[in-house]
Design a protein around this motif. Structure first.
Motif, mmCIF file in Angstrom:
data_model
loop_
_atom_site.group_PDB
_atom_site.id
_atom_site.type_symbol
_atom_site.label_atom_id
_atom_site.label_comp_id
_atom_site.label_asym_id
_atom_site.label_seq_id
_atom_site.Cartn_x
_atom_site.Cartn_y
_atom_site.Cartn_z
ATOM 1 N N ARG A 69 -48.117 34.593 63.683
ATOM 2 C CA ARG A 69 -46.878 35.208 63.201
ATOM 3 C C ARG A 69 -46.210 36.056 64.291
ATOM 4 O O ARG A 69 -45.019 36.382 64.160
ATOM 5 C CB ARG A 69 -47.169 36.066 61.969
ATOM 6 N N LEU A 70 -46.943 36.402 65.333
ATOM 7 C CA LEU A 70 -46.362 37.199 66.410
ATOM 8 C C LEU A 70 -45.369 36.404 67.241
ATOM 9 O O LEU A 70 -44.627 36.994 68.040
ATOM 10 C CB LEU A 70 -47.474 37.753 67.301
ATOM 11 N N TYR A 71 -45.325 35.089 67.088
ATOM 12 C CA TYR A 71 -44.314 34.288 67.764
ATOM 13 C C TYR A 71 -42.958 34.378 67.054
ATOM 14 O O TYR A 71 -41.972 33.829 67.543
ATOM 15 C CB TYR A 71 -44.764 32.825 67.848
ATOM 16 N N ARG A 72 -42.958 35.032 65.896
ATOM 17 C CA ARG A 72 -41.738 35.300 65.132
ATOM 18 C C ARG A 72 -40.911 34.032 64.892
ATOM 19 O O ARG A 72 -39.709 33.994 65.109
ATOM 20 C CB ARG A 72 -40.898 36.372 65.824
ATOM 21 N N SER A 73 -41.599 33.010 64.424
ATOM 22 C CA SER A 73 -40.950 31.738 64.114
ATOM 23 C C SER A 73 -41.390 31.302 62.721
ATOM 24 O O SER A 73 -42.578 31.010 62.507
ATOM 25 C CB SER A 73 -41.319 30.670 65.152
ATOM 26 N N ASP A 74 -40.465 31.268 61.794
ATOM 27 C CA ASP A 74 -40.787 30.811 60.440
ATOM 28 C C ASP A 74 -41.271 29.366 60.456
ATOM 29 O O ASP A 74 -42.130 28.974 59.648
ATOM 30 C CB ASP A 74 -39.567 30.956 59.530
ATOM 31 N N ALA A 75 -40.705 28.573 61.364
ATOM 32 C CA ALA A 75 -41.109 27.168 61.437
ATOM 33 C C ALA A 75 -42.570 27.035 61.863
ATOM 34 O O ALA A 75 -43.327 26.233 61.292
ATOM 35 C CB ALA A 75 -40.198 26.418 62.410
ATOM 36 N N VAL A 76 -42.980 27.805 62.861
ATOM 37 C CA VAL A 76 -44.385 27.764 63.302
ATOM 38 C C VAL A 76 -45.296 28.267 62.191
ATOM 39 O O VAL A 76 -46.370 27.702 61.939
ATOM 40 C CB VAL A 76 -44.568 28.582 64.591
ATOM 41 N N ASP A 77 -44.890 29.337 61.506
ATOM 42 C CA ASP A 77 -45.692 29.851 60.389
ATOM 43 C C ASP A 77 -45.897 28.769 59.335
ATOM 44 O O ASP A 77 -47.007 28.601 58.809
ATOM 45 C CB ASP A 77 -45.001 31.060 59.758
ATOM 46 N N ALA A 78 -44.825 28.034 59.034
ATOM 47 C CA ALA A 78 -44.917 26.982 58.013
ATOM 48 C C ALA A 78 -45.847 25.862 58.471
ATOM 49 O O ALA A 78 -46.630 25.325 57.667
ATOM 50 C CB ALA A 78 -43.524 26.432 57.707
ATOM 51 N N LEU A 79 -45.791 25.502 59.755
ATOM 52 C CA LEU A 79 -46.677 24.451 60.270
ATOM 53 C C LEU A 79 -48.137 24.852 60.133
ATOM 54 O O LEU A 79 -48.981 24.061 59.684
ATOM 55 C CB LEU A 79 -46.345 24.161 61.734
ATOM 56 N N VAL A 80 -48.447 26.088 60.529
ATOM 57 C CA VAL A 80 -49.839 26.550 60.474
ATOM 58 C C VAL A 80 -50.318 26.647 59.030
ATOM 59 O O VAL A 80 -51.435 26.209 58.694
ATOM 60 C CB VAL A 80 -49.984 27.906 61.186
ATOM 61 N N GLU A 81 -49.502 27.209 58.159
ATOM 62 C CA GLU A 81 -49.919 27.367 56.762
ATOM 63 C C GLU A 81 -50.140 26.012 56.097
ATOM 64 O O GLU A 81 -51.092 25.837 55.331
ATOM 65 C CB GLU A 81 -48.860 28.172 56.010
ATOM 66 N N GLU A 82 -49.282 25.052 56.400
ATOM 67 C CA GLU A 82 -49.483 23.713 55.828
ATOM 68 C C GLU A 82 -50.762 23.080 56.365
ATOM 69 O O GLU A 82 -51.514 22.436 55.620
ATOM 70 C CB GLU A 82 -48.280 22.819 56.138
#
Length: 487
Positions: A69-82
């Motif tokens: 989450r420190l990359y501050r990208s909602d898209a990256v957060d969504a990829l990891v959570e999925e």
């Protein structure tokens, strides 16, 4: 010889009985050195400024649980959570852990509590009698019902040690699950950064191809007009084709990375996710650097090696306890008879109670060999723990050095790109005024595009190595996460 062997067994058993700690090692991991800094040289407090960011090394900070989450990208957060939610590999590891936990519960219950069983018997039988005396045969029915109980006293800890070893091995699987979870997150973030960087490299390379093709066409025209040698025209054509040949490998790398990202997330390759743009990712400006003593408690691989030491120590205790006597009690009660009335009357009562004592005397050296083997296994587990800790220290040292060098490399490529951009702008202005040929403008743009490619590679490497450092720091586990296995 048998008498001497029996005497040896009894002597060892007596000595071990007098010293309870001799049953097995404590299971505590060996004391490891606590270096003042991880690398050959002390890490700086921060990196040089590159791309507007000087990363701060927060010495003594605790690990970050959801570091992506420190990359501050909602898209990256969504990829990891999925990925964490849908990865079949991670789910399989979780199911394996659940199965091991259930098996452990069953083992503890069956070995520490009495076993009680119900049995019923109905039988129709025929028995011959003495010839000439009475009937030639007797036919009868038999009915019985019983409750049977069995319990083995764990006087010398064989059961306790065995259960402790099993619990420690469940802990190993639990820490391996945590390691798999963090590795999956790191792989998803690293792959997403790689794809985003490849997208930028492909775009820049496509422009390079276009510029080189324009130069080759102009040089061909100049050769036709006689103002350029044939060799120079062919060289321009060769440069253009060489640059064009670099595009398919980049596209192949992107395709491979996107397919891998889809599989990491539990998707099929044809359902690959949309990857965020490289500019949408923010480099974390603060990264934690745990002190070595905290690293020993936060890295799942170290904790798994620690649990393996506990399991091996308990195995030594269990193997030692096998040399001592074992006492078991059995009891049963019920009713029986040759007819239903007899079964239900006072005469039909059945009961039994007994005790059994077993002391190993001679097993061909098997028990002592098993104990020696368990000691060797324990020694190997201790050495594996030391190796795991040293590898973890190296992992952190390499990541810290990489971030420092990445920042310096990126700063240099940025300065080169800025200089190339300034030269390109000046050359383009002079070309528009007619003081320079267009080929000079194309050559200057090519140098600028190549400098940009270098900056993209250096910037993406810095982001990837930052993720590697977060991964290397581990995460402090919660107190309820694992089963207690130490005695």
């Amino acid at each position: 010889m048998k008498l001497a062997y029996k005497t040896s067994v009894l002597a060892v058993a007596t000595a071990l009985a007098l010293t309870a700690c001799s049953f097995g090692p404590s299971g505590e991991p060996p004391v490891m050195p606590s270096p003042t800094h991880y690398g050959a040289q002390a890490q700086p407090s921060k990196t040089v400024v590159a791309d507007g960011v000087a990363q701060q090394f927060d010495i003594g900070s605790t690990a970050v649980p959801q570091w992506w989450r420190l990359y501050r990208s909602d898209a990256v957060d969504a990829l990891v959570e999925e990925g964490l939610r849908n990865s079949p590999t991670l789910a399989a590891t979780q199911r394996t852990l659940s199965a091991a936990q259930e098996e452990l519960r069953g083992q503890i219950g069956s070995s520490t509590l009495p076993s009680v069983d119900a049995a019923a018997q109905v039988e129709r039988a025929r028995s011959p009698v003495v010839p000439g005396v009475g009937p030639t045969e007797v036919r009868y029915n038999f009915f019985a019902g019983q409750i049977q109980a069995h319990y083995t006293f764990d006087f010398f800890g064989a059961t306790r040690y065995a259960n402790a070893a099993a619990a420690a091995r469940v802990n190993v699987q639990g820490y391996e699950l945590e390691a798999a979870r963090r590795a999956l997150a790191a792989n998803i973030v690293g792959t997403a950064i790689n794809v985003a960087a490849l997208d930028r490299q492909i775009a820049l390379t496509e422009r390079l191809v276009a510029v080189a093709s324009e130069t080759a066409n102009e040089d061909q025209q100049r050769y036709t007009l006689g103002s350029l040698s044939h060799a120079q025209a062919l060289n321009s054509k060769d440069d253009a084709e060489s640059i064009a040949a670099s595009l398919p490998p980049l596209r192949q790398q992107r395709a491979t990375a996107v397919h891998a990202l889809a599989v990491l997330m539990g998707r099929t390759p044809d359902d690959a996710p949309v990857v965020p743009d490289l500019d949408s990712l923010s480099l974390p400006d603060h990264v934690p650097v745990a002190v070595p003593s905290d690293l020993l408690r936060s890295r799942p691989d170290i904790l798994a090696a620690d649990a393996a030491v506990n399991a091996a120590a308990a195995d030594v205790g269990a193997a030692t306890a096998q040399l001592f006597p074992s006492l078991s009690l059995t009891a049963s009660m019920g009713r029986g008879g040759f007819s239903w009335p007899t079964l239900l009357s006072g005469a039909g009562g059945l009961w039994a109670i007994g005790a059994g004592l077993s002391q190993p005397i001679f097993h061909g050296g098997a028990l002592f060999a098993q104990r020696r083997a368990s000691i060797d296994t324990y020694d190997a587990a201790v050495l594996h723990y030391k190796s795991t800790v040293l590898s973890a220290f190296q992992d952190v040292a390499d990541s810290l050095a990489a971030l420092d060098n990445d920042a310096q490399s990126l700063a240099s490529t940025e300065r080169a790109a800025q200089a190339a951009r300034a030269a390109f702008d000046e050359t383009a202005s002079r070309a528009r005024l007619g003081s320079l040929p267009s080929t000079a403008q194309h050559a200057s743009e090519q140098r600028f595009l190549n400098a940009q490619l270098g900056a993209v590679r250096a910037g993406s490497q810095r982001m990837t190595d930052t993720a590697a450092l977060f991964q290397a720091m581990g995460e402090l586990p919660s107190a309820q996460q694992h089963v207690t296995s130490k005695e």
